[in-house]
Design an enzyme around this catalytic site. Structure first.
Site, PDB file in Angstrom:
ATOM      1  N   ILE A  54      51.982  63.633  17.679  1.00 19.18           N
ATOM      2  CA  ILE A  54      53.251  63.835  18.102  1.00 19.18           C
ATOM      3  C   ILE A  54      53.899  65.287  17.777  1.00 19.18           C
ATOM      4  O   ILE A  54      54.339  66.114  18.526  1.00 19.18           O
ATOM      5  CB  ILE A  54      54.201  63.076  17.514  1.00 19.18           C
ATOM      6  N   LYS A 263      58.273  72.774  -4.533  1.00 18.85           N
ATOM      7  CA  LYS A 263      57.207  72.515  -5.197  1.00 18.85           C
ATOM      8  C   LYS A 263      55.870  72.584  -4.305  1.00 18.85           C
ATOM      9  O   LYS A 263      54.737  73.296  -4.450  1.00 18.85           O
ATOM     10  CB  LYS A 263      57.127  71.056  -5.644  1.00 18.85           C
ATOM     11  N   CYS A 427      47.660  45.600  36.419  1.00 13.26           N
ATOM     12  CA  CYS A 427      46.091  45.330  36.638  1.00 13.26           C
ATOM     13  C   CYS A 427      45.906  43.914  36.367  1.00 13.26           C
ATOM     14  O   CYS A 427      45.866  43.152  37.341  1.00 13.26           O
ATOM     15  CB  CYS A 427      45.612  46.191  35.510  1.00 13.26           C
ATOM     16  N   GLY A 429      47.774  41.721  35.372  1.00 16.69           N
ATOM     17  CA  GLY A 429      49.118  41.134  35.767  1.00 16.69           C
ATOM     18  C   GLY A 429      49.267  41.225  37.336  1.00 16.69           C
ATOM     19  O   GLY A 429      49.838  40.206  37.953  1.00 16.69           O
ATOM     20  N   HIS A 566      47.597  51.267  36.848  1.00 18.81           N
ATOM     21  CA  HIS A 566      48.413  51.486  35.622  1.00 18.81           C
ATOM     22  C   HIS A 566      49.354  52.484  35.887  1.00 18.81           C
ATOM     23  O   HIS A 566      49.246  53.573  35.364  1.00 18.81           O
ATOM     24  CB  HIS A 566      47.546  51.641  34.272  1.00 18.81           C
ATOM     25  N   GLU A 568      51.993  52.927  34.292  1.00 15.13           N
ATOM     26  CA  GLU A 568      52.706  53.134  32.954  1.00 15.13           C
ATOM     27  C   GLU A 568      51.906  54.600  32.630  1.00 15.13           C
ATOM     28  O   GLU A 568      52.457  55.314  31.760  1.00 15.13           O
ATOM     29  CB  GLU A 568      52.379  52.271  31.840  1.00 15.13           C
TER      30      GLU A 568
HETATM   31  N1  GLN Z   1      40.151  42.647  33.155  1.00 19.71           N
HETATM   32  C1  GLN Z   1      40.594  42.942  34.498  1.00 19.71           C
HETATM   33  C2  GLN Z   1      39.445  43.450  35.191  1.00 19.71           C
HETATM   34  O1  GLN Z   1      38.345  44.185  34.730  1.00 19.71           O
HETATM   35  C3  GLN Z   1      41.834  43.710  34.440  1.00 19.71           C
HETATM   36  C4  GLN Z   1      41.683  44.983  33.717  1.00 19.71           C
HETATM   37  C5  GLN Z   1      42.870  45.784  33.131  1.00 19.71           C
HETATM   38  O2  GLN Z   1      43.901  44.894  33.121  1.00 19.71           O
HETATM   39  N2  GLN Z   1      42.695  46.873  32.862  1.00 19.71           N
HETATM   40  O3  GLN Z   1      39.547  44.066  36.397  1.00 19.71           O
END
Ligand code: GLN
Length: 599
Positions: A54, A263, A427, A429, A566, A568
């Site tokens: 950071i 110090k 992913c 999800g 992803h 994020e």
């Molecule tokens: N385990 C799942 C895969 O390999 C999802 C991977 C993940 O969520 N990064 O495809």
């Protein structure tokens, strides 16, 4: 080499010199100009976890905002080649760069702070360094010499730093390279990095390398006052390694007292105006202003003799934009939503650091508080899920590996889909959203991923998620995943394309081994789930959604979106991820029924 008259001019050996019998083995990339690039090296003392990343990324940002080109690098002490095999529960999230490098989560901090894409050049581990050396040795490149920690291993570290300086940000060579040395001074495993930086400073000459010690001041509850001894000893340890810090940043829970800083200054030969306090703050994004107030950026410029490089109009512009973001983040918000994040590692926030940040970016942009509720998915495996999820305004099911907690995630998706709760699947999800739809809408009660039920498929049940055909051929850990930036083609007219501002082609980052089995795509779509993002050429499904109007197959939902990638990882403070913005803005709209426009 040598025109600059630096003390290192005779040490920077050419390839021919390296073959000769000299003790100076400092391989320099062809075309490297000594004195052209500057370096800031950041070391941690007393303990790990002080926020070196950071600190380093913030100073780099302040210099970048002044118009300088910066390139950060993290030097990791561990022997792993990359972070791909590390358990996020022990080490924090595995961050993935556009070129597919799996690295430490600090690289995420650098990308977000600098708004700059990084590559494998910005991340080195001891494992990588030693592998390079050993491969060279087997290749006979050392011409009969004994291969040693000094000069060969330290030489390779310096070579990488100089190579990065020349590469810069990918467009321009770096004015300043920021080197973050992982671990704590005195650790066995990072000693050679510290030595390499000492050598680098000697070879590059005066004003070339700014040494920064990050330290920690404790305040024992029993004493009620800040004590500096551990900090003094930590810095002394750095000085024993031959490094005199130019700057000291003192981490502490509360602002560091003047007497304590005195110090530290006195025992480490660093003037008071270069010993600054860096106490805990609610958001890391307020740190740039705090550091500027302490004058850290100016001191770094002075040490490196770089004031002439500052472009004040660039700086004014950058500060105005950042200031607006910070005001959005820290201002009083009248609206507040609660988003659940269900995960295997929910207990450890670092395991989902980028999700945490992506949500913070939305909070600033949408002028609201977003409270994250971390939910352990194994808690959702039996009993009514509504009791745990009932008060959430939205849900994120993040990425994950392995079967633990998966049934809980599937129940969570079902709840969101049936109750109209805004849902963002990432992913894994994305994959559980497909499994849930197959089981509960198409009625394939045996639907699953072959990750969790390896025997599924080929006439034996519905393996709706299975291994990528292109990956099935590759064996062995570390080489079996689809990694890094890939193009995603968005279907015009879908929510996905609308979220991305009407674009039909975007680039996002992937890290997965399994995918939707192409054999089931048509049937799943016929039942109402829309695959709105696809691979441009192959039948790889990359985004899904439920239509908002229910026109296709009757299913409808205010925000049911999932991505095989992803999102994020690419969310930036001034440019939040569209998928997160969509989730939070829908949650706000439903909660406050204001009919706001979608992100
Ligand atoms: N385990 C799942 C895969 O390999 C999802 C991977 C993940 O969520 N990064 O495809």
């Amino acid at each position: 080499m040598g025109e600059t008259g630096s003390p290192g001019e005779n040490l920077l050996s050419s390839a021919a010199d390296q073959r000769a019998e000299t003790e100076f083995f400092s391989p320099v990339p062809p075309g490297y100009e000594t004195g052209r690039h500057k370096y800031v090296a950041v070391f941690g003392t007393v303990m790990s976890g002080l926020g070196k990343g950071i600190f380093s990324s913030t100073v780099a940002k302040l210099l970048k905002d002044k118009g300088l080109t910066v390139a950060p690098i993290k030097l990791e002490g561990y022997l792993n080649i990359d972070a791909g095999t590390l358990n996020p529960y022990r080490h924090g999230e595995v961050f993935v760069l556009d070129d597919g490098t799996e690295c430490d989560m600090d690289l995420g901090t650098y990308e977000r702070m600098l708004d700059q894409n990084l590559s494998r050049r910005n991340f080195a581990t001891s494992g990588q360094i030693f592998r390079t050396i050993l491969e060279r040795e087997r290749h006979g490149d050392y011409l009969g010499r004994d291969v040693q920690m000094i000069p060969h291993v330290t030489g390779e570290v310096k070579r990488r730093l100089r190579e990065l300086a020349m590469y810069g940000d990918g467009n321009k060579p770096a004015d300043v390279v920021f080197v973050e040395v992982g671990g704590t001074v005195g650790d066995y495993e990072n000693g050679f990095y510290i030595e390499a930086l000492r050598e680098l400073a000697f070879e590059e000459g005066p004003d070339s390398v700014c040494m920064v010690a990050l330290t920690y001041v404790i305040k024992p509850a029993a004493l009620g006052e800040q004590k500096s001894k551990a900090a003094q000893l930590g810095i002394k340890r750095l000085m024993e390694a031959g490094i005199q810090p130019h700057l000291i940043a003192v981490r502490a829970e509360e602002a560091c007292d003047r007497s304590v800083r005195e110090k530290i200054a006195m025992f480490s030969n660093v003037p008071m105006h270069r010993v600054s306090s860096m106490h805990d703050r609610p958001s890391i994004y307020t740190i740039p202003d705090g550091m500027r107030a302490e004058g850290i950026d100016r001191e770094v410029l002075s040490v490196l003799n770089l004031h002439h490089k500052v472009d004040t109009s660039v700086e004014d512009n950058a500060r105005a934009r950042w200031g607006e973001f910070v005001r959005g983040l820290t201002g009083r918000h009248d609206r507040r939503v609660k988003i659940g994040v269900t995960g295997k590692y929910a207990a450890l926030r670092d395991a989902y650091a980028s999700i945490d940040k992506a949500v913070e970016h939305c909070s600033a942009s949408l002028d609201c508080d977003v409270c994250l509720d971390w939910i352990e998915t194994t808690d959702l495996e039996d009993g009514p899920v509504g009791e745990r999820l009932g008060d959430l305004d939205g849900v994120i099911v993040p990425g994950g590996f392995g079967s633990r907690g998966v049934e809980g995630k599937i129940r969570c998706v079902q709840w969101c889909r049936e109750q109209g709760v805004p849902y963002l699947g990432i992913c894994l999800g994305f994959q559980v959203a497909v499994i849930e739809y197959a089981r509960n809408v198409l009625g394939w009660s045996d639907a699953n991923s072959t990750e969790f039920e390896p025997g599924l498929g080929e006439g034996n049940g519905h393996g709706v998620i299975s291994e990528l055909p292109e990956q099935k051929r590759i064996e062995g850990l570390g080489g079996t995943m689809r990694l890094g930036g890939q193009d995603v083609q968005l279907t015009p007219g879908t929510l996905a394309s609308e979220l991305y501002g009407g674009k039909t082609n975007v680039r996002e980052r992937f890290r997965h081994r399994y995918e939707v089995d192409p054999a089931y795509i048509d049937e799943i779509e016929a039942a109402g789930l829309v695959f709105s993002g696809r691979h441009p050429a192959q039948p790889i499904m990359q985004m899904l959604e439920l239509p908002r109007d229910g026109a296709q197959g009757g299913a409808s939902h205010p925000y049911f979106v999932a991505a095989q990638f992803h999102p994020e990882l690419t969310s930036r403070p001034l440019e939040p991820s569209p998928l997160f913005l969509g989730l939070v803005s829908t949650a706000l709209r439903l909660k406050y029924a204001e009919g706001e426009a979608m992100a």
